[in-house]
Design an enzyme around this catalytic site. Structure first.
Site, PDB file in Angstrom:
ATOM      1  N   SER A  14      -2.081   1.190   7.223  1.00  0.00           N
ATOM      2  CA  SER A  14      -1.732   2.524   7.707  1.00  0.00           C
ATOM      3  C   SER A  14      -2.910   3.469   7.788  1.00  0.00           C
ATOM      4  CB  SER A  14      -0.670   3.137   6.795  1.00  0.00           C
ATOM      5  OG  SER A  14      -1.259   3.463   5.543  1.00  0.00           O
ATOM      6  N   ASN A  24       0.818  -1.210   0.000  1.00  0.00           N
ATOM      7  CA  ASN A  24       0.000   0.000   0.000  1.00  0.00           C
ATOM      8  C   ASN A  24       0.855   1.265   0.000  1.00  0.00           C
ATOM      9  OD1 ASN A  24      -2.451   1.397  -0.016  1.00  0.00           O
ATOM     10  ND2 ASN A  24      -2.489   1.568   2.199  1.00  0.00           N
ATOM     11  N   ASP A  25       1.330   1.703   1.159  1.00  0.00           N
ATOM     12  CA  ASP A  25       2.037   2.981   1.249  1.00  0.00           C
ATOM     13  C   ASP A  25       3.283   3.047   0.380  1.00  0.00           C
ATOM     14  OD1 ASP A  25       0.329   4.209   3.207  1.00  0.00           O
ATOM     15  OD2 ASP A  25       1.150   2.777   4.638  1.00  0.00           O
ATOM     16  N   VAL A  26       3.984   1.927   0.240  1.00  0.00           N
ATOM     17  CA  VAL A  26       5.270   1.942  -0.466  1.00  0.00           C
ATOM     18  C   VAL A  26       5.113   2.146  -1.973  1.00  0.00           C
ATOM     19  CG1 VAL A  26       6.348   0.501   1.285  1.00  0.00           C
ATOM     20  CG2 VAL A  26       5.310  -0.579  -0.717  1.00  0.00           C
ATOM     21  N   VAL A  27       3.854   2.156  -2.474  1.00  0.00           N
ATOM     22  CA  VAL A  27       3.618   2.390  -3.899  1.00  0.00           C
ATOM     23  C   VAL A  27       2.627   3.523  -4.116  1.00  0.00           C
ATOM     24  CG1 VAL A  27       4.154   0.025  -4.591  1.00  0.00           C
ATOM     25  CG2 VAL A  27       1.807   0.604  -3.954  1.00  0.00           C
TER      26      VAL A  27
END
Length: 465
Positions: free
Chosen positions: A432, A391-394
């Protein structure tokens, strides 16, 4: 110097070398397994030498108790290490971190309760107190991290005036520590209150931290445990503990800083900002509609691509889909001549190196796995990108949306690929609580479903092409 003293010092030196060599080899997925073995040999050597150190004079009964404790602990660790699921690996690491910190704190307490630490001067006593404080915080904080990751604490609680409460408890703990150092006796009541406050501070410090920051927290407490062990090594005069603790503390500190930098966050921001406290909650985000496709359509697109970059996330671990994914990738490579690579973000998963371990378990060759700095420039030239459970890392909002909590965080540029496919169980925001702009991109297609089943469907789809 007697023969025994020379043997002990030489053995500790060899153990220290083995620790350092092991840690160095753990820096690469190719050599990590052998690194663990080398460090393990060093630990066995240090333990055996310490047990038979002539200065111990422990007596037969105490030797029996020590060996019994080692046997129980070793058997339990062996069993849990063999049985633990990949999804539970972060919890196990957090738990073991805490046990190490608790053990260091227990050593300090015994030395202070018995009065031994008071007889060795202010310096040794100060190290005992600091070690007890750090070890206690690591112990209770790691248990909270375990509970959050295990799902035992599903709601993050932030008290009114949380930072004032934390500061007050920390100040009171430090004052008591100084009082203990300045006292002439063992002051068992003060020592007990001091230790209980250190445990309370660990709970108060960790509880408000959101789940998205748990990888950094785990790494930080690993460093705390190492430092606590090193300080208690000075108290006991044990060189092996000093060296091992210092190495672990230094490595854990460096890893914590690297992970915080990987999120473009400071350590203070991780500890006090409360990012991601509403874990998994729906959040405001980009407007639009997610465009979904079936696994067969995604498989067809991959089959006719020249290059594919796969980004694994925690969802892949939850579904235990790594083996099915690797089976699908092998079909792409052998039957359709597709160039496939894996991209790993520094904070992917829920602990440092989580995704690397996951892929290694499935047998993915190390030369197909690249970190963010190595792979990011290749996304604009990639025909397709496949995101599984990340999720957050992309999330491209990290580059463009200054109001986003993750703005400025380095991300994997999957949105720059010609086509992007995202495997996700539902339309929620993930761990997150931050909505992902990638899911609404013009070149993004969502493949909804359990990751393991989707990977199976992708492989079946290839067979029909």
């Amino acid at each position: 110097m007697s023969f025994w003293e020379f043997t002990v010092d030489a053995s500790y030196f060899i153990a220290a070398v083995l620790f350092i060599v092991g840690l160095k080899r753990m820096g690469s997925p190719r050599t990590a397994k052998s690194g663990i073995k080398w460090a393990g040999i060093g630990m066995v050597l240090a333990t055996v030498v310490t047990l038979w150190h002539p200065a111990m004079e422990a007596g037969f009964f105490r030797y029996v108790l020590m060996l019994l404790a080692i046997g129980i602990g070793g058997a339990g660790a062996w069993y849990t290490g063999k049985k633990v699921e990949m999804t539970a690996m972060p919890q196990m690491v957090a738990l073991y971190n805490g046990m190490g910190g608790g053990a260091a704190a227990a050593i300090a307490l015994v030395e202070m309760y018995s009065g031994s630490a008071f007889h060795h001067g202010a310096t040794v006593l100060t190290l005992a107190v600091v070690g007890a404080l750090i070890g206690g915080v690591s112990f209770s904080g790691s248990l909270i991290a375990w509970a959050k990751l295990e799902g035992k604490m599903k709601k993050t609680i932030r008290l009114p005036g949380q930072q004032m409460i934390n500061g007050g408890v920390a100040l009171l703990t430090v004052i008591l520590g100084i009082w203990i150092i300045a006292s002439s006796g063992s002051a068992p009541v003060l020592v007990t209150i001091f230790f209980l406050l250190s445990l309370a501070f660990g709970v108060l410090l960790t509880n408000p931290i959101g789940g998205a920051d748990m990888p950094v927290v785990i790494s930080m407490y690993n460093a705390f445990t190492g430092l606590a062990v090193a300080f208690e090594g000075f108290v006991l005069g044990n060189a092996a503990m000093i060296i091992a603790g210092t190495v672990v503390g230094a490595a854990g500190t460096l890893l914590t800083l690297l992970m915080a930098n990987g999120m473009n966050r400071s350590i203070s921001n991780v500890l006090f900002a409360g990012f991601g406290v509403d874990d998994g909650a729906e959040a405001e985000g980009p407007e639009g509609e997610m465009k979904s496709v079936e696994a067969f359509d995604a498989a067809a697109s991959f089959a006719y691509s020249d290059s594919l970059i796969i980004v694994p996330g925690y969802g892949l671990a939850v579904a235990q889909a790594q083996h099915k994914l690797w089976e699908f990738v092998q079909m792409l490579q052998k039957e359709h001549d597709v160039d496939v690579k894996f991209a790993i973000h520094p904070v992917a998963g829920r602990m440092p190196g989580h995704m690397n371990v996951l892929l290694a378990e499935a047998g993915v060759p190390y030369d197909l796995i690249f970190d963010l700095e190595e792979i990011n420039a290749e996304f604009p030239n990639a025909d397709a990108a496949l995101v599984i459970g990340a999720n957050d890392v992309v999330n491209p909002a990290a580059r463009t949306d200054e109001s986003s909590p993750i703005y400025g965080m380095p991300i994997l540029d999957v949105d720059k690929a010609r086509e992007c496919y995202v495997v996700k169980r539902g339309k929620g925001t993930g761990f997150s609580g931050v909505q992902n702009a990638l899911f609404f991109g013009d070149n993004t297609r969502m493949v909804f479903g359990d990751a393991k089943q989707v990977c199976t469907d992708l492989a079946n789809g290839l067979k029909q092409i």
